[in-house]
Every structure is written in structure tokens, then in C-alpha cells.
Design an enzyme around this catalytic site. Structure first.
Site, mmCIF file in Angstrom:
data_model
loop_
_atom_site.group_PDB
_atom_site.id
_atom_site.type_symbol
_atom_site.label_atom_id
_atom_site.label_comp_id
_atom_site.label_asym_id
_atom_site.label_seq_id
_atom_site.Cartn_x
_atom_site.Cartn_y
_atom_site.Cartn_z
ATOM 1 N N PRO A 284 0.853 -1.243 0.002
ATOM 2 C CA PRO A 284 -0.059 -0.092 0.027
ATOM 3 C C PRO A 284 0.941 1.319 0.085
ATOM 4 O O PRO A 284 1.650 1.349 0.796
ATOM 5 C CB PRO A 284 -0.678 -0.072 1.344
ATOM 6 C CG PRO A 284 0.011 -0.862 2.290
ATOM 7 C CD PRO A 284 0.786 -2.078 1.257
ATOM 8 N N MET A 285 0.794 2.213 -0.769
ATOM 9 C CA MET A 285 1.508 3.330 -1.050
ATOM 10 C C MET A 285 0.575 4.616 -1.294
ATOM 11 O O MET A 285 -0.162 4.539 -2.133
ATOM 12 C CB MET A 285 2.453 3.261 -2.154
ATOM 13 C CG MET A 285 3.410 2.299 -2.072
ATOM 14 S SD MET A 285 4.775 2.041 -3.300
ATOM 15 C CE MET A 285 3.904 1.151 -4.352
ATOM 16 N N GLN B 295 -6.185 -1.759 2.945
ATOM 17 C CA GLN B 295 -5.743 -1.212 4.056
ATOM 18 C C GLN B 295 -6.163 -0.176 5.069
ATOM 19 O O GLN B 295 -6.470 1.155 4.256
ATOM 20 C CB GLN B 295 -4.237 -0.865 3.855
ATOM 21 C CG GLN B 295 -3.457 -0.610 5.116
ATOM 22 C CD GLN B 295 -1.938 -0.135 5.113
ATOM 23 O OE1 GLN B 295 -1.737 1.132 4.454
ATOM 24 N NE2 GLN B 295 -0.828 -0.795 5.304
ATOM 25 N N CYS C 288 3.388 2.891 9.078
ATOM 26 C CA CYS C 288 3.444 4.352 8.623
ATOM 27 C C CYS C 288 3.936 5.212 9.726
ATOM 28 O O CYS C 288 3.559 5.430 10.727
ATOM 29 C CB CYS C 288 2.297 4.778 7.937
ATOM 30 S SG CYS C 288 2.666 6.551 7.324
ATOM 31 N N LYS D 295 0.269 -4.826 9.140
ATOM 32 C CA LYS D 295 1.650 -4.474 8.494
ATOM 33 C C LYS D 295 2.208 -3.675 9.570
ATOM 34 O O LYS D 295 1.641 -2.684 10.019
ATOM 35 C CB LYS D 295 1.281 -3.739 7.086
ATOM 36 C CG LYS D 295 2.797 -3.354 6.304
ATOM 37 C CD LYS D 295 2.436 -2.668 5.114
ATOM 38 C CE LYS D 295 3.769 -2.535 4.464
ATOM 39 N NZ LYS D 295 4.785 -1.917 4.886
ATOM 40 N N ASN E 142 8.813 -7.195 4.009
ATOM 41 C CA ASN E 142 9.147 -5.737 3.019
ATOM 42 C C ASN E 142 10.193 -5.158 3.424
ATOM 43 O O ASN E 142 10.628 -5.382 4.652
ATOM 44 C CB ASN E 142 7.834 -5.218 3.498
ATOM 45 C CG ASN E 142 7.441 -3.887 2.996
ATOM 46 O OD1 ASN E 142 7.172 -2.782 3.607
ATOM 47 N ND2 ASN E 142 7.836 -3.740 1.724
ATOM 48 N N GLY E 143 10.521 -4.182 2.577
ATOM 49 C CA GLY E 143 11.697 -3.289 3.004
ATOM 50 C C GLY E 143 13.119 -3.593 2.145
ATOM 51 O O GLY E 143 13.532 -4.851 2.389
ATOM 52 N N GLY E 144 13.518 -2.815 1.477
ATOM 53 C CA GLY E 144 14.910 -3.136 0.670
ATOM 54 C C GLY E 144 14.803 -4.002 -0.433
ATOM 55 O O GLY E 144 15.841 -4.295 -0.948
ATOM 56 N N ARG F 25 8.317 0.693 -3.645
ATOM 57 C CA ARG F 25 8.675 1.481 -4.474
ATOM 58 C C ARG F 25 9.364 0.772 -5.781
ATOM 59 O O ARG F 25 9.241 1.452 -6.772
ATOM 60 C CB ARG F 25 9.630 2.667 -3.998
ATOM 61 C CG ARG F 25 9.138 3.572 -2.720
ATOM 62 C CD ARG F 25 8.245 4.470 -2.927
ATOM 63 N NE ARG F 25 7.342 4.908 -2.198
ATOM 64 C CZ ARG F 25 6.404 5.693 -2.175
ATOM 65 N NH1 ARG F 25 6.155 6.429 -3.144
ATOM 66 N NH2 ARG F 25 5.623 5.706 -1.214
#
Length: 344
Positions: free
Chosen positions: A22-23, A75, A105, A144, A216-218, A239
């Protein structure tokens, strides 16, 4: 807290093999439709939608989507059990496959609403929120979250947080494998500066083996994501899916080798037809083409593609033929831009 007396919805780890994060201001319904073309089996997530937006705003505007997006998760951002339960019921009524609570977040705007990553400091409250949502819906309620807050890298903190939610009935955890620094770092910095700790995230899977744990992440490219996925039930890309969306196709082929994926020309054709229908409903073309900007990144003509789809004057006409025109400039560089393009 004792485990919820309500039966926990069953989950299949394979359902979370590949997820798109989710962004905010990115993963709207048009972006999700595009991502579905690239990754037919990925699980897609909405932007974070606050309970207030659903309680007091235009529900249809926030929750409408195309059926092609399934499986798609809603979300939510909030910290009041009753409000979250109401919003979860709305999500189920609209047909979402999962309700996800944002506990990751770190933005100050989200903190002012008393939700997001700061909720990790209140595990009892989060457990109450999870239980209220689970009692309200039949679809999985998931969380999350980050690994910790500020500069405390104690594994016990996240273990106890997850344990509290496990007792409340949660069985799916999407772990951004960094801490959230609540003061002094921007959301962008929070995605880059706190160190990645994949080992701590993997320990959660070992400590809660019957849970679905998604990393998640990187995860900036397909190779990194594929390698990092070992020890987890799935990976979630953020991203990277926005800047280089074809990474979703690369991972789809790795995870589901027999899958048939459309080529760029087929994606362009599908998105042009989709845009034609959306423009007829009053959606500006500039909104519809934003997710497409990275489609051909790394290929010859990518800069020209982005320039044409970002041309304010051309977008003002709201003519979806611009997508075809931009594609022809990449696939047939010598073609004249003035050549007429018929929509299929």
C-alpha cells in the site's frame, strides 16, 4: 489477552507469495489495474484509507475498484476498535479479500491521527482493534508493521507485539524489516536510513511457524527479492513496483514458472482500452498514465516514453491515443508522432 473465541479465518501462505505494498498517492485503483496486468497472481493493496474517510466521506470513491484486481486487500488506518470494525465491514461488503491494519507508517501526519507505526507502542490497543475487526468480518484481518520504534532494536519488542496479536487471532503479518523512527526522519528517510534486519524478521517466522510472515523493505529488484524470500511466506514490494513495474513480472515468472504474461504491447493495448473507459467516466488522463511511466525503464526510448506521458499540454486533451502514440515512439522510433492512431 486470551485468544479470540471466534474461529480464525484459514489462510494459505501461497496467497501472499507476491504482494504490492500500500502506497499513499500511488496504489489507487488505476495503478492496481495496471499491476494486475503485470502480475496476474500478486496480492494488491489499496492506499491506506482512514476510518474517518469511510465514516464521513464518499465511500464509493474510496472503495470502488475493478473486479480484475482480485485478490485485493483494503488497508485501513485507525486506532478505534469500533470505527475499524465498521470500516472492515464496509470493506467486506465491497468485496475486498483482506482487511489490513496499518501499524507501520511513520509519517507525522499519520502519528497525529494516533495510528500507523506509533501503534506498536500500544499492543493491547492493537489487539483490541484486530479482535473487533475479526468479529466484524469473515475475511482475513492482517497487520503490517515495523520491527521496532526509534532506535530500540530489541527483538523482544516485536516478538511480544506479534505475540499479543497472535493471541487475538491474527495469523498474517507483513513485516517491514526496519525500525520506524517517529521523530526526526521523513517517511522517505524511514524507508532508507534505519538498517534492514532481515534476520529479526525471519526469527518471527521461526517463532510463529503457523503464521504467514511476509517480508517488506529494501527489495529493489527481482534478484534481491527472490533471494530474500527464503525463510518467508512471501515478499511485498513497494517503490520498486512503482519505479520499475516490470519487476512484478520478473518475480511472477520466478514464483509461478508456468504463468503466461502479456508483453509490453499487450499491456499498452489493455491500458489504452481501460483509459478510454475511465476518461469517459470523467477520470483525467494524467491520473491514468502515472503508473505507466516506469513500464519501459531500462529500455531504449524510456526517457521519450516518460516525457510524452508527462506532457501537460498533450495530457490536457484527455485523449487515450496518447498512450499508443508514446508506445509507437518507443517501438517504432522513426514513426511520425502526427500519424493517426486508432483505438481498438
Amino acid at each position: 489477552m486470551a485468544a479470540s473465541s471466534r474461529q480464525v479465518p484459514s489462510v494459505l501462505a501461497s496467497d501472499w507469495r507476491l504482494c504490492v505494498a500500500p502506497m499513499i498517492d500511488v496504489t489507487d485503483r488505476h495503478c492496481r489495474y495496471f499491476h494486475r496486468l503485470l502480475a496476474p497472481r500478486a496480492r494488491l493493496y489499496t492506499e491506506m484509507i482512514t476510518t474517518g474517510a469511510l465514516l464521513h466521506g464518499d465511500v464509493a470513491r474510496h472503495l470502488d475498484y475493478d473486479t480484475a484486481e482480485h485478490p485485493v486487500a483494503l488497508q485501513l488506518g485507525g486506532s478505534e476498535p469500533d470505527a475499524l470494525a465498521h470500516a472492515a465491514r464496509l470493506g467486506q461488503r465491497w468485496g475486498y479479500d483482506e482487511i489490513n491494519l496499518n501499524c507501520g507508517c511513520p509519517s507525522e501526519r499519520v502519528q497525529r491521527g494516533a495510528f500507523g507505526a506509533c501503534l506498536m507502542a500500544e499492543p493491547d490497543l492493537v489487539a483490541d482493534c484486530v479482535k473487533a475487526m475479526q468479529d466484524a468480518v469473515d475475511v482475513p484481518v492482517t497487520v503490517k508493521h515495523r520491527l521496532g520504534l526509534d532506535y530500540d532494536e530489541s527483538y523482544a519488542f516485536v516478538r511480544d507485539f506479534v505475540g499479543k496479536l497472535y493471541d487475538a487471532g491474527c495469523r498474517v503479518f507483513i513485516v517491514h524489516a526496519r525500525n520506524a523512527v517517529l521523530k526526526g526522519l521523513s517517511p522517505k528517510d524511514n524507508r532508507e536510513i534505519p538498517p534492514l534486519r532481515y534476520d529479526a524478521a525471519a526469527q518471527l517466522k521461526r517463532d510463529f511457524p503457523d503464521c504467514v510472515v511476509v517480508l517488506n523493505g529494501g527489495l529493489g529488484d527481482a534478484e534481491t527479492a527472490a533471494q530474500a524470500s527464503a525463510g518467508f511466506d512471501g515478499v511485498m514490494l513497494g517503490r520498486a513496483a512503482w519505479h520499475t513495474p516490470r519487476v512484478l513480472s520478473e518475480l511472477s515468472m520466478r514464483f509461478w514458472p508456468g504463468i503466461r504474461l502479456p508483453g509490453d504491447a499487450q499491456v499498452v493495448d489493455a491500458m489504452t482500452r481501460y483509459a478510454t473507459q475511465a476518461v469517459a467516466r470523467g477520470v483525467p488522463l494524467r491520473v491514468l498514465v502515472r503508473p505507466l511511466l516506469g513500464l519501459v525503464n531500462g529500455q531504449a526510448g524510456a526517457r521519450r516514453w516518460r516525457r510524452m506521458l508527462s506532457d501537460a499540454a498533450a495530457l490536457k486533451s484527455d485523449d487515450p491515443a496518447l498512450i499508443y502514440e508514446a508506445w509507437r515512439s518507443v517501438s517504432h522510433p522513426t514513426a511520425q508522432r502526427a500519424e493517426t492512431v486508432e483505438l481498438g
